[in-house]
Motif scaffolding. Structure first.
Motif, short mmCIF file in Angstrom:
data_model
loop_
_atom_site.label_atom_id
_atom_site.label_comp_id
_atom_site.label_asym_id
_atom_site.label_seq_id
_atom_site.Cartn_x
_atom_site.Cartn_y
_atom_site.Cartn_z
N CYS A 9 0.83 -1.21 0.00
CA CYS A 9 0.00 0.00 0.00
C CYS A 9 0.86 1.26 0.00
O CYS A 9 0.48 2.28 -0.57
CB CYS A 9 -0.95 0.00 1.19
SG CYS A 9 -2.31 -1.18 1.00
N GLN A 10 2.03 1.19 0.62
CA GLN A 10 2.94 2.34 0.64
C GLN A 10 3.54 2.59 -0.74
O GLN A 10 3.93 3.71 -1.06
CB GLN A 10 4.07 2.12 1.64
CG GLN A 10 3.61 2.14 3.08
CD GLN A 10 4.73 1.77 4.04
OE1 GLN A 10 5.81 1.37 3.63
NE2 GLN A 10 4.44 1.88 5.32
N LYS A 11 3.61 1.55 -1.57
CA LYS A 11 4.27 1.67 -2.87
C LYS A 11 3.30 2.02 -4.01
O LYS A 11 3.73 2.41 -5.07
CB LYS A 11 5.01 0.38 -3.20
CG LYS A 11 6.18 0.13 -2.27
CD LYS A 11 6.94 -1.10 -2.68
CE LYS A 11 8.02 -1.37 -1.66
NZ LYS A 11 9.33 -1.02 -2.12
N VAL A 12 2.01 1.86 -3.78
CA VAL A 12 1.03 2.13 -4.83
C VAL A 12 0.89 3.64 -5.03
O VAL A 12 0.73 4.38 -4.07
CB VAL A 12 -0.35 1.52 -4.49
CG1 VAL A 12 -1.39 1.92 -5.53
CG2 VAL A 12 -0.25 0.01 -4.39
N CYS A 13 0.96 4.06 -6.27
CA CYS A 13 0.75 5.47 -6.61
C CYS A 13 -0.72 5.65 -6.99
O CYS A 13 -1.17 5.15 -8.03
CB CYS A 13 1.66 5.88 -7.77
SG CYS A 13 1.38 7.58 -8.29
N PHE A 14 -1.46 6.33 -6.16
CA PHE A 14 -2.89 6.50 -6.38
C PHE A 14 -3.21 7.76 -7.20
O PHE A 14 -4.36 8.11 -7.37
CB PHE A 14 -3.64 6.56 -5.04
CG PHE A 14 -3.63 5.26 -4.31
CD1 PHE A 14 -4.43 4.21 -4.70
CD2 PHE A 14 -2.78 5.08 -3.22
CE1 PHE A 14 -4.42 3.00 -4.04
CE2 PHE A 14 -2.76 3.86 -2.55
CZ PHE A 14 -3.58 2.83 -2.96
N THR A 15 -2.20 8.43 -7.71
CA THR A 15 -2.44 9.68 -8.42
C THR A 15 -2.17 9.60 -9.92
O THR A 15 -2.31 10.60 -10.61
CB THR A 15 -1.57 10.81 -7.82
OG1 THR A 15 -0.19 10.43 -7.94
CG2 THR A 15 -1.92 11.05 -6.37
N LYS A 16 -1.77 8.44 -10.41
CA LYS A 16 -1.47 8.32 -11.85
C LYS A 16 -2.17 7.11 -12.45
O LYS A 16 -2.12 6.02 -11.89
CB LYS A 16 0.04 8.18 -12.06
CG LYS A 16 0.81 9.42 -11.70
CD LYS A 16 2.27 9.25 -12.01
CE LYS A 16 3.01 10.51 -11.59
NZ LYS A 16 4.43 10.41 -11.83
N TRP A 17 -2.80 7.35 -13.60
CA TRP A 17 -3.43 6.29 -14.38
C TRP A 17 -3.50 6.78 -15.81
O TRP A 17 -3.41 7.96 -16.09
CB TRP A 17 -4.82 5.96 -13.84
CG TRP A 17 -5.71 7.15 -13.79
CD1 TRP A 17 -6.48 7.65 -14.81
CD2 TRP A 17 -5.91 8.04 -12.69
NE1 TRP A 17 -7.15 8.78 -14.41
CE2 TRP A 17 -6.82 9.04 -13.11
CE3 TRP A 17 -5.43 8.08 -11.39
CZ2 TRP A 17 -7.23 10.07 -12.28
CZ3 TRP A 17 -5.85 9.11 -10.56
CH2 TRP A 17 -6.74 10.09 -11.01
N LEU A 26 -7.13 0.78 -9.52
CA LEU A 26 -6.59 1.61 -8.44
C LEU A 26 -7.65 1.83 -7.35
O LEU A 26 -7.32 1.87 -6.16
CB LEU A 26 -6.14 2.96 -8.97
CG LEU A 26 -4.72 3.05 -9.48
CD1 LEU A 26 -4.44 4.44 -10.05
CD2 LEU A 26 -3.71 2.72 -8.40
N THR A 35 -7.64 3.94 1.76
CA THR A 35 -7.32 5.32 1.39
C THR A 35 -8.31 5.78 0.33
O THR A 35 -9.10 4.99 -0.16
CB THR A 35 -5.85 5.42 0.88
OG1 THR A 35 -5.52 6.80 0.75
CG2 THR A 35 -5.67 4.70 -0.43
#
Length: 131
Positions: A9-17, A26, A35
Motif C-alpha cells: 500500500c505504501q508503494k502504490v501510486c494513487f495519483t497516476k493512471w 486503483l 485510502t
C-alpha cells in the motif's frame, strides 16, 4: 499478510493512471489500503464521457460498454454521477440486441456475455441514482 499488504500500500501510486480500467483497479487497491482516490479522479472520469453518452478509455476516445462500467463504478465509489446520466443510460440501451437477448460492447457490435455482464452491472449502479 498484513505486513505485506501495508508495504504494498505504501508503494502504490494513487495519483497516476492512463485509462479508465487502470483507475478502476486503483480504486480497488485504494479500498484495500483504506485510502481515498484523489478528487481529480471523478473529474477525469467525467471528462471521458462522450457526446453519445458512453465513455471512452480516456478522454476523446470511442465509447464502449466496459468503459461505462469502469466509469460508473469509480464515480459510484466517489459518490458522484456522470455529467449526462440519461445519455449514459441511452448508450447502454442502444447496445442491447433484442434478436440475441444480449448486449454488445457498442451499438453496432456483436453481442457477448461479457458485454451483457457490464450492462447489467451498470444498470445496478444506476438504480442508486433513483433511490
Amino acid at each position: 499478510f498484513e505486513k505485506l499488504k501495508a508495504k504494498l500500500c505504501q508503494k502504490v501510486c494513487f495519483t497516476k493512471w492512463r485509462v479508465l480500467k487502470e483507475l478502476f483497479y486503483l480504486m480497488h487497491c485504494a479500498k484495500e489500503c483504506k485510502t481515498l482516490l484523489p478528487k481529480k479522479a471523478a473529474f477525469w472520469v467525467k471528462s471521458c464521457q462522450n457526446d453519445d453518452g458512453g465513455f471512452g478509455f480516456m478522454p476523446n476516445t470511442t465509447s464502449f460498454l466496459e468503459n461505462i462500467y469502469y466509469a460508473l463504478a469509480v464515480l459510484d465509489w466517489c459518490n458522484d454521477q456522470p455529467l449526462r446520466p440519461e445519455g449514459c443510460l441511452a448508450f447502454i440501451r442502444y447496445c442491447y440486441l433484442p434478436n440475441k437477448g444480449a448486449f454488445a460492447r457498442s451499438p453496432s457490435s456483436v453481442a457477448f456475455l461479457e458485454s451483457t455482464y457490464y450492462a447489467l452491472a451498470c444498470v445496478k449502479i444506476t438504480e442508486k441514482w433513483h433511490s
